[in-house]
Design a protein around this motif. Structure first.
Motif, PDB file in Angstrom:
ATOM      1  N   LEU A   1       0.857  -1.147  -0.034  1.00 39.05           N
ATOM      2  CA  LEU A   1      -0.040   0.002  -0.055  1.00 39.05           C
ATOM      3  C   LEU A   1       0.820   1.292  -0.046  1.00 39.05           C
ATOM      4  CD1 LEU A   1      -3.102   0.811   2.023  1.00 39.05           C
ATOM      5  CD2 LEU A   1      -1.317   2.265   2.042  1.00 39.05           C
ATOM      6  N   VAL A   2       1.907   1.389   0.864  1.00 34.63           N
ATOM      7  CA  VAL A   2       2.805   2.480   0.989  1.00 34.63           C
ATOM      8  C   VAL A   2       3.529   2.739  -0.176  1.00 34.63           C
ATOM      9  CG1 VAL A   2       4.663   3.547   2.094  1.00 34.63           C
ATOM     10  CG2 VAL A   2       2.770   2.467   3.489  1.00 34.63           C
ATOM     11  N   GLN A   3       4.253   1.402  -0.636  1.00 33.78           N
ATOM     12  CA  GLN A   3       4.803   1.468  -1.697  1.00 33.78           C
ATOM     13  C   GLN A   3       4.163   2.083  -3.030  1.00 33.78           C
ATOM     14  OE1 GLN A   3       6.745  -2.084  -2.863  1.00 33.78           O
ATOM     15  NE2 GLN A   3       8.216  -0.962  -4.129  1.00 33.78           N
ATOM     16  N   LEU A   4       3.072   1.676  -3.114  1.00 35.26           N
ATOM     17  CA  LEU A   4       2.182   1.955  -4.329  1.00 35.26           C
ATOM     18  C   LEU A   4       1.760   3.431  -4.333  1.00 35.26           C
ATOM     19  CD1 LEU A   4       0.870   0.869  -6.873  1.00 35.26           C
ATOM     20  CD2 LEU A   4      -1.279   0.375  -5.514  1.00 35.26           C
ATOM     21  N   CYS A   5       1.361   4.159  -2.945  1.00 29.62           N
ATOM     22  CA  CYS A   5       1.146   5.451  -2.975  1.00 29.62           C
ATOM     23  C   CYS A   5       2.270   6.371  -3.141  1.00 29.62           C
ATOM     24  CB  CYS A   5       0.395   5.632  -1.487  1.00 29.62           C
ATOM     25  SG  CYS A   5      -1.200   4.853  -1.195  1.00 29.62           S
ATOM     26  N   LYS A   6       3.327   6.150  -2.636  1.00 31.48           N
ATOM     27  CA  LYS A   6       4.628   6.764  -2.635  1.00 31.48           C
ATOM     28  C   LYS A   6       5.176   6.894  -4.111  1.00 31.48           C
ATOM     29  CE  LYS A   6       6.860   6.133   1.710  1.00 31.48           C
ATOM     30  NZ  LYS A   6       8.205   5.721   2.648  1.00 31.48           N
ATOM     31  N   HIS A   7       4.863   5.612  -4.760  1.00 37.95           N
ATOM     32  CA  HIS A   7       5.161   5.794  -6.212  1.00 37.95           C
ATOM     33  C   HIS A   7       4.371   6.862  -7.105  1.00 37.95           C
ATOM     34  CE1 HIS A   7       6.807   4.212  -9.786  1.00 37.95           C
ATOM     35  NE2 HIS A   7       5.752   4.045 -10.306  1.00 37.95           N
ATOM     36  N   PHE A   8       3.106   6.759  -6.674  1.00 41.50           N
ATOM     37  CA  PHE A   8       2.246   7.628  -7.600  1.00 41.50           C
ATOM     38  C   PHE A   8       2.388   9.105  -7.012  1.00 41.50           C
ATOM     39  CE2 PHE A   8       0.290   3.613  -8.730  1.00 41.50           C
ATOM     40  CZ  PHE A   8      -0.228   4.108  -9.971  1.00 41.50           C
ATOM     41  N   ASP A   9       2.965   9.137  -5.737  1.00 47.08           N
ATOM     42  CA  ASP A   9       3.058  10.566  -5.015  1.00 47.08           C
ATOM     43  C   ASP A   9       4.320  11.272  -6.150  1.00 47.08           C
ATOM     44  OD1 ASP A   9       2.267  12.658  -3.419  1.00 47.08           O
ATOM     45  OD2 ASP A   9       4.055  12.241  -2.384  1.00 47.08           O
ATOM     46  N   ASN A  10       4.931  10.422  -6.534  1.00 51.30           N
ATOM     47  CA  ASN A  10       6.447  10.890  -7.096  1.00 51.30           C
ATOM     48  C   ASN A  10       6.094  11.778  -8.245  1.00 51.30           C
ATOM     49  OD1 ASN A  10       9.194  11.159  -7.217  1.00 51.30           O
ATOM     50  ND2 ASN A  10       9.623   9.077  -8.215  1.00 51.30           N
ATOM     51  N   LYS A  11       5.324  12.682  -8.380  1.00 51.15           N
ATOM     52  CA  LYS A  11       5.097  13.624  -9.282  1.00 51.15           C
ATOM     53  C   LYS A  11       4.629  13.123 -10.393  1.00 51.15           C
ATOM     54  CE  LYS A  11       6.167  17.098  -6.307  1.00 51.15           C
ATOM     55  NZ  LYS A  11       4.923  17.607  -5.783  1.00 51.15           N
ATOM     56  N   GLY A  12       4.276  11.860 -10.673  1.00 50.72           N
ATOM     57  CA  GLY A  12       3.668  11.453 -11.902  1.00 50.72           C
ATOM     58  C   GLY A  12       4.676  11.001 -12.766  1.00 50.72           C
ATOM     59  N   ARG A  13       6.130  11.104 -12.675  1.00 53.38           N
ATOM     60  CA  ARG A  13       7.054  10.913 -13.489  1.00 53.38           C
ATOM     61  C   ARG A  13       6.894   9.363 -14.087  1.00 53.38           C
ATOM     62  NH1 ARG A  13      12.591  11.090 -11.355  1.00 53.38           N
ATOM     63  NH2 ARG A  13      11.651   9.732  -9.618  1.00 53.38           N
ATOM     64  N   HIS A  14       6.369   8.330 -13.182  1.00 54.60           N
ATOM     65  CA  HIS A  14       6.229   7.069 -13.970  1.00 54.60           C
ATOM     66  C   HIS A  14       5.305   7.153 -15.041  1.00 54.60           C
ATOM     67  CE1 HIS A  14       3.171   7.716 -11.023  1.00 54.60           C
ATOM     68  NE2 HIS A  14       2.439   6.736 -11.552  1.00 54.60           N
ATOM     69  N   LEU A  15       4.360   7.958 -14.842  1.00 60.47           N
ATOM     70  CA  LEU A  15       3.293   7.941 -16.022  1.00 60.47           C
ATOM     71  C   LEU A  15       3.553   8.607 -17.504  1.00 60.47           C
ATOM     72  CD1 LEU A  15       0.042   9.095 -13.970  1.00 60.47           C
ATOM     73  CD2 LEU A  15       0.903   6.805 -14.914  1.00 60.47           C
ATOM     74  N   VAL A  16       4.827   9.540 -17.387  1.00 60.10           N
ATOM     75  CA  VAL A  16       5.087  10.067 -18.563  1.00 60.10           C
ATOM     76  C   VAL A  16       6.360   9.787 -19.210  1.00 60.10           C
ATOM     77  CG1 VAL A  16       3.879  12.056 -17.951  1.00 60.10           C
ATOM     78  CG2 VAL A  16       6.149  11.917 -17.298  1.00 60.10           C
ATOM     79  N   HIS A  17       7.382   8.985 -18.269  1.00 58.28           N
ATOM     80  CA  HIS A  17       8.777   8.543 -18.678  1.00 58.28           C
ATOM     81  C   HIS A  17       8.702   7.504 -19.702  1.00 58.28           C
ATOM     82  CE1 HIS A  17       8.954   5.846 -15.615  1.00 58.28           C
ATOM     83  NE2 HIS A  17      10.035   5.789 -15.410  1.00 58.28           N
ATOM     84  N   ARG A  18       7.638   6.342 -19.693  1.00 55.06           N
ATOM     85  CA  ARG A  18       7.808   5.428 -20.236  1.00 55.06           C
ATOM     86  C   ARG A  18       6.312   5.226 -21.043  1.00 55.06           C
ATOM     87  NH1 ARG A  18       9.411   0.291 -16.176  1.00 55.06           N
ATOM     88  NH2 ARG A  18       8.443  -0.501 -18.268  1.00 55.06           N
ATOM     89  N   PRO A  19       6.499   5.080 -22.338  1.00 54.22           N
ATOM     90  CA  PRO A  19       5.296   4.682 -23.079  1.00 54.22           C
ATOM     91  C   PRO A  19       4.759   3.281 -22.738  1.00 54.22           C
ATOM     92  CG  PRO A  19       7.291   5.296 -24.565  1.00 54.22           C
ATOM     93  CD  PRO A  19       7.683   5.193 -23.174  1.00 54.22           C
TER      94      PRO A  19
END
Length: 115
Positions: A17-35
């Protein structure tokens, strides 16, 4: 509103739970850096919101939200979206990330429609 839930059996529900939330909280970089194959749109960091404790979490994205609850032996995940396409995006996003986070001891994510 379309919703789906997954009950994920794990000995460490709070950790995921914490890992998933922290990941998404990381300014959205994971959504835009990998197609991705499912063509997630570029999402500005200010449109992503995550908050959590060790037992509860909430992730808001432009196309829906995800609520999480850690209970002994179980991580409960509920996704909500305005339409089926965005619901599928959220399900895929959560499933993919849980899969990556649990590589050593893979977790099984099975989605069910919510009542």
């Amino acid at each position: 509103m379309h919703t789906a839930e997954a009950h994920i059996a794990t000995e460490r529900p709070s950790r995921y739970l914490v890992q998933l939330c922290k990941h998404f909280d990381n300014k959205g970089r994971h959504l835009v850096h990998r197609p991705r194959a499912h063509a997630l749109p570029d999402v500005p960091a200010d449109q992503i919101h995550a908050e959590w404790t060790d037992s509860d979490g909430l992730i808001r994205l432009p196309w829906g939200q995800c609520t999480l609850r850690a209970t002994p032996g179980l991580l409960r995940v509920r996704v909500e979206a305005e339409d089926r396409e965005n619901l599928g995006r959220l399900q895929d996003l959560v499933t993919t990330h849980i899969g990556r986070f649990s590589r050593r001891d893979p977790l099984r994510v099975e989605w069910q429609p919510s009542p």
